[in-house]
Each structure stands twice: as C-alpha cells, then as structure tokens.
Design an enzyme around this catalytic site. Structure first.
Site, PDB file in Angstrom:
ATOM      1  N   GLY A   1       0.708  -0.838   0.075  1.00 21.89           N
ATOM      2  CA  GLY A   1      -0.190  -0.212   0.294  1.00 21.89           C
ATOM      3  C   GLY A   1       0.528   1.319  -0.001  1.00 21.89           C
ATOM      4  O   GLY A   1       0.297   2.330   0.609  1.00 21.89           O
ATOM      5  N   SER A   2       1.938   1.176  -0.423  1.00 26.08           N
ATOM      6  CA  SER A   2       3.026   2.480  -0.072  1.00 26.08           C
ATOM      7  C   SER A   2       1.731   3.413  -1.252  1.00 26.08           C
ATOM      8  O   SER A   2       2.060   5.040  -1.071  1.00 26.08           O
ATOM      9  CB  SER A   2       4.504   2.338  -1.050  1.00 26.08           C
ATOM     10  OG  SER A   2       4.290   1.683  -2.717  1.00 26.08           O
ATOM     11  N   ASN A   3       1.471   2.751  -2.632  1.00 23.86           N
ATOM     12  CA  ASN A   3       0.982   3.787  -3.506  1.00 23.86           C
ATOM     13  C   ASN A   3      -0.867   4.527  -2.349  1.00 23.86           C
ATOM     14  O   ASN A   3      -0.717   5.797  -2.559  1.00 23.86           O
ATOM     15  CB  ASN A   3       0.430   3.233  -4.621  1.00 23.86           C
ATOM     16  CG  ASN A   3       1.285   3.385  -5.494  1.00 23.86           C
ATOM     17  OD1 ASN A   3       1.820   4.499  -6.423  1.00 23.86           O
ATOM     18  ND2 ASN A   3       2.442   2.237  -5.918  1.00 23.86           N
TER      19      ASN A   3
ATOM     20  N   HIS B   1      -0.360   0.885 -13.557  1.00 22.32           N
ATOM     21  CA  HIS B   1       0.804  -0.131 -13.599  1.00 22.32           C
ATOM     22  C   HIS B   1       1.792  -0.169 -13.354  1.00 22.32           C
ATOM     23  O   HIS B   1       2.429   0.633 -14.045  1.00 22.32           O
ATOM     24  CB  HIS B   1       0.246  -1.153 -15.340  1.00 22.32           C
ATOM     25  CG  HIS B   1       0.839  -2.318 -15.421  1.00 22.32           C
ATOM     26  ND1 HIS B   1       0.449  -3.127 -14.870  1.00 22.32           N
ATOM     27  CD2 HIS B   1       1.842  -2.708 -16.522  1.00 22.32           C
ATOM     28  CE1 HIS B   1       0.429  -4.101 -15.396  1.00 22.32           C
ATOM     29  NE2 HIS B   1       2.035  -4.071 -16.111  1.00 22.32           N
TER      30      HIS B   1
ATOM     31  N   ASP C   1      -5.607  -4.583 -17.782  1.00 21.34           N
ATOM     32  CA  ASP C   1      -5.134  -3.267 -18.541  1.00 21.34           C
ATOM     33  C   ASP C   1      -4.749  -3.045 -19.403  1.00 21.34           C
ATOM     34  O   ASP C   1      -3.878  -2.809 -20.838  1.00 21.34           O
ATOM     35  CB  ASP C   1      -2.781  -4.603 -17.951  1.00 21.34           C
ATOM     36  CG  ASP C   1      -2.623  -4.431 -16.480  1.00 21.34           C
ATOM     37  OD1 ASP C   1      -3.565  -4.097 -15.320  1.00 21.34           O
ATOM     38  OD2 ASP C   1      -1.943  -5.479 -16.518  1.00 21.34           O
TER      39      ASP C   1
ATOM     40  N   GLU D   1       5.745   6.291  -9.575  1.00 18.78           N
ATOM     41  CA  GLU D   1       4.127   6.157  -8.723  1.00 18.78           C
ATOM     42  C   GLU D   1       3.882   7.064  -8.144  1.00 18.78           C
ATOM     43  O   GLU D   1       2.908   7.301  -8.209  1.00 18.78           O
ATOM     44  CB  GLU D   1       3.753   4.745  -9.087  1.00 18.78           C
ATOM     45  CG  GLU D   1       4.767   4.191  -9.835  1.00 18.78           C
ATOM     46  CD  GLU D   1       3.651   1.930  -9.405  1.00 18.78           C
ATOM     47  OE1 GLU D   1       3.406   1.207 -10.426  1.00 18.78           O
ATOM     48  OE2 GLU D   1       4.405   1.895  -8.637  1.00 18.78           O
TER      49      GLU D   1
ATOM     50  N   ASN E   1      -6.768   3.176 -12.411  1.00 18.44           N
ATOM     51  CA  ASN E   1      -5.414   1.336 -12.140  1.00 18.44           C
ATOM     52  C   ASN E   1      -4.299   2.227 -12.241  1.00 18.44           C
ATOM     53  O   ASN E   1      -3.805   3.115 -13.981  1.00 18.44           O
ATOM     54  CB  ASN E   1      -5.349   0.226 -12.577  1.00 18.44           C
ATOM     55  CG  ASN E   1      -4.519  -0.876 -12.450  1.00 18.44           C
ATOM     56  OD1 ASN E   1      -4.614  -0.644 -10.920  1.00 18.44           O
ATOM     57  ND2 ASN E   1      -3.878  -1.530 -13.198  1.00 18.44           N
TER      58      ASN E   1
ATOM     59  N   LEU F   1      -5.294  -6.850  -6.676  1.00 15.84           N
ATOM     60  CA  LEU F   1      -4.630  -8.350  -7.615  1.00 15.84           C
ATOM     61  C   LEU F   1      -5.641  -9.015  -7.686  1.00 15.84           C
ATOM     62  O   LEU F   1      -6.219  -9.962  -8.495  1.00 15.84           O
ATOM     63  CB  LEU F   1      -3.576  -9.196  -6.619  1.00 15.84           C
ATOM     64  CG  LEU F   1      -2.555  -8.657  -6.096  1.00 15.84           C
ATOM     65  CD1 LEU F   1      -1.779  -9.235  -5.881  1.00 15.84           C
ATOM     66  CD2 LEU F   1      -1.830  -8.144  -7.797  1.00 15.84           C
TER      67      LEU F   1
HETATM   68  C1  GRF Z   1       2.334  -1.396  -7.561  1.00 14.02           C
HETATM   69  O1  GRF Z   1       3.808  -0.969  -8.101  1.00 14.02           O
HETATM   70  C2  GRF Z   1       1.510  -0.344  -8.515  1.00 14.02           C
HETATM   71  O2  GRF Z   1       2.021  -0.107 -10.059  1.00 14.02           O
HETATM   72  C3  GRF Z   1       0.888  -1.919  -9.053  1.00 14.02           C
HETATM   73  O3  GRF Z   1       0.853  -2.642  -7.607  1.00 14.02           O
HETATM   74  C4  GRF Z   1       2.357  -1.963  -6.732  1.00 14.02           C
HETATM   75  C5  GRF Z   1       1.540  -1.811  -5.441  1.00 14.02           C
HETATM   76  O4  GRF Z   1       2.420  -1.265  -4.936  1.00 14.02           O
HETATM   77  N1  GRF Z   1      -0.642  -1.997  -9.298  1.00 14.02           N
HETATM   78  P1  GRF Z   1       1.886  -0.750  -3.468  1.00 14.02           P
HETATM   79  O5  GRF Z   1       1.491  -1.538  -2.523  1.00 14.02           O
HETATM   80  O6  GRF Z   1       1.673   0.501  -3.849  1.00 14.02           O
HETATM   81  O7  GRF Z   1       3.425  -1.197  -2.466  1.00 14.02           O
END
Ligand code: GRF
Length: 208
Positions: free
Chosen positions: A14-16, A108, A149, A178, A106, A89
């Site tokens: 969940g870093s994004n 990617h 995608d 990202e 989304n 996922l």
């Molecule tokens: C990211 O690289 C995103 O592009 C992909 O999954 C990854 C999630 O990473 N869909 P995080 O959990 O946000 O660190």
C-alpha cells in the site's frame, strides 16, 4: 463544491495508497477530494495499517464477498465517487466496472501495452522488463474496464534504465515515479470532472 469521495482498492503493502491518502489529506488535493475508504481482499495486507495510521476507514472484504456484490454495495453505501486501484490483485467485478465507468483508475508498473495482462504484477513485471533488456520502463495510469490492463491510457511516466539495473533497481525507480504521479493525475481527473480544472493538465493524454 462537495468533495469527491475516493475509495482505494489494494492487496499489498500500500505505498501508493499511502501516497494517495497523504496527497488528498493536505495541500491542493484536499480542496477537491478525500480518501474515504480503503478496501483490501487480503486480511493481512500492509495497506490496512497505513490507513489506520492516517485515520482512514478501512475494511477487509474476502474474495467471495467481493464476487457476490459486497464491493459495489459498500461503495454505494459509503457514497464513493471515484475508485483508485493501487496494487489490487483481484479482477474488479463487472457491476463495479459498470457503475464506475470513467471514474475508476489503475496504476501499472510498466509502459503498457508492454508487460501487462494476467499474471503481470509486482516483481513479475520488473523481471520481464529486465529480461527484455528494455532501455526504459515506467508507469501507466489507465481507466479500468473488465479486461486486465486494457482500459484507455491516461498517463505514462518513463524512466531510463541502465544495463546493470537489476529487477529490484527497476522496481525502485518505477515506484518512485508512481508515488510522484498517481496522486496528481487522479486529482487532475477529478478536477476536470468537477469543472474545477484550474491547473495545467496537459500532461494527461487520452488514447480513446
Ligand atoms: C505498484 O507498483 C502498482 O503499479 C501495482 O502494484 C504495485 C503496488 O505497490 N499495480 P504498493 O502496494 O502501492 O507499494
């Protein structure tokens, strides 16, 4: 103007998701939207602790419940206007795709249409980029539809790769991109939809 309510769907660290939660909690992003809910299909996903630490409501919905309509019901009950997938996922159910057409995005971790599709997630993507000896990788932000995608591309950010970069090096370069771009691109989309697009969004390109 009422703030848009964003839900984040995530399965992992969940870093994004954290970058999005932080962006919409402070600064210009907070003028137009807030992250109102984080949903994960994995009981032990790291994203849950990140949401709790930032005071954002979070839930675990098992795969079977999501498939049976619980995700759409929750999104509607929580008055969600936008959905951001961030490392989610599971396939998004058709009813959610239909209800959030052009309001669900989304991210990617590669330059689609290369290195996308079923099974292409996480380190699988970066290993494929490494094996292909690509000179560049990057991130793609796209609308979500029922195919993995394959929704129209909204934004791509690129980064140069060096021959000596390992798959882990590539992953780190892409993740940094990202975190930098996803919140700003989502804010731009929401502003355009609200008609409050006062900033320069020429970096957004549509491939429809
Ligand atoms: C990211 O690289 C995103 O592009 C992909 O999954 C990854 C999630 O990473 N869909 P995080 O959990 O946000 O660190």
């Amino acid at each position: 103007m009422t703030k848009a309510r964003i839900a984040i769907l995530a399965s992992g660290s969940g870093s994004n998701a954290e970058a999005l939660m932080t962006h919409f909690a402070t600064g210009p992003g907070s003028e137009v939207a807030e992250v109102a809910w984080v949903c994960t299909n994995r009981q032990a996903a790291g994203v849950r602790a990140r949401a709790q630490a930032l005071g954002v409501a979070e839930s675990h919905l098992p795969k079977a419940a999501i498939a049976e309509g619980a995700l759409l019901r929750e999104l509607q009950a929580r008055d969600i206007g936008w959905v951001a997938l961030a490392g989610f996922l599971l396939k998004v159910p058709a009813d959610v795709c239909a209800a959030f057409e052009h309001r669900m995005v989304n991210i990617h971790p590669a330059l689609l249409p290369k290195h996308g599709g079923l099974g292409m997630y996480g380190m699988h993507v970066h290993r494929a980029v490494h094996e292909a000896k690509d000179a560049r990788s990057g991130t793609t932000i796209h609308w979500v539809n029922e195919a993995y995608d394959e929704g129209d591309i909204l934004f791509q950010g690129e980064v140069a790769l060096q021959p000596e970069d390992t798959p882990e090096d590539i992953a780190a370069k892409v993740l940094e991109l990202e975190h930098r771009h996803y919140p700003v691109v989502l804010e731009g989309l929401i502003r355009m939809a609200q008609g409050t697009d006062v900033r320069d969004n020429t970096h957004l390109k549509s491939h429809s």
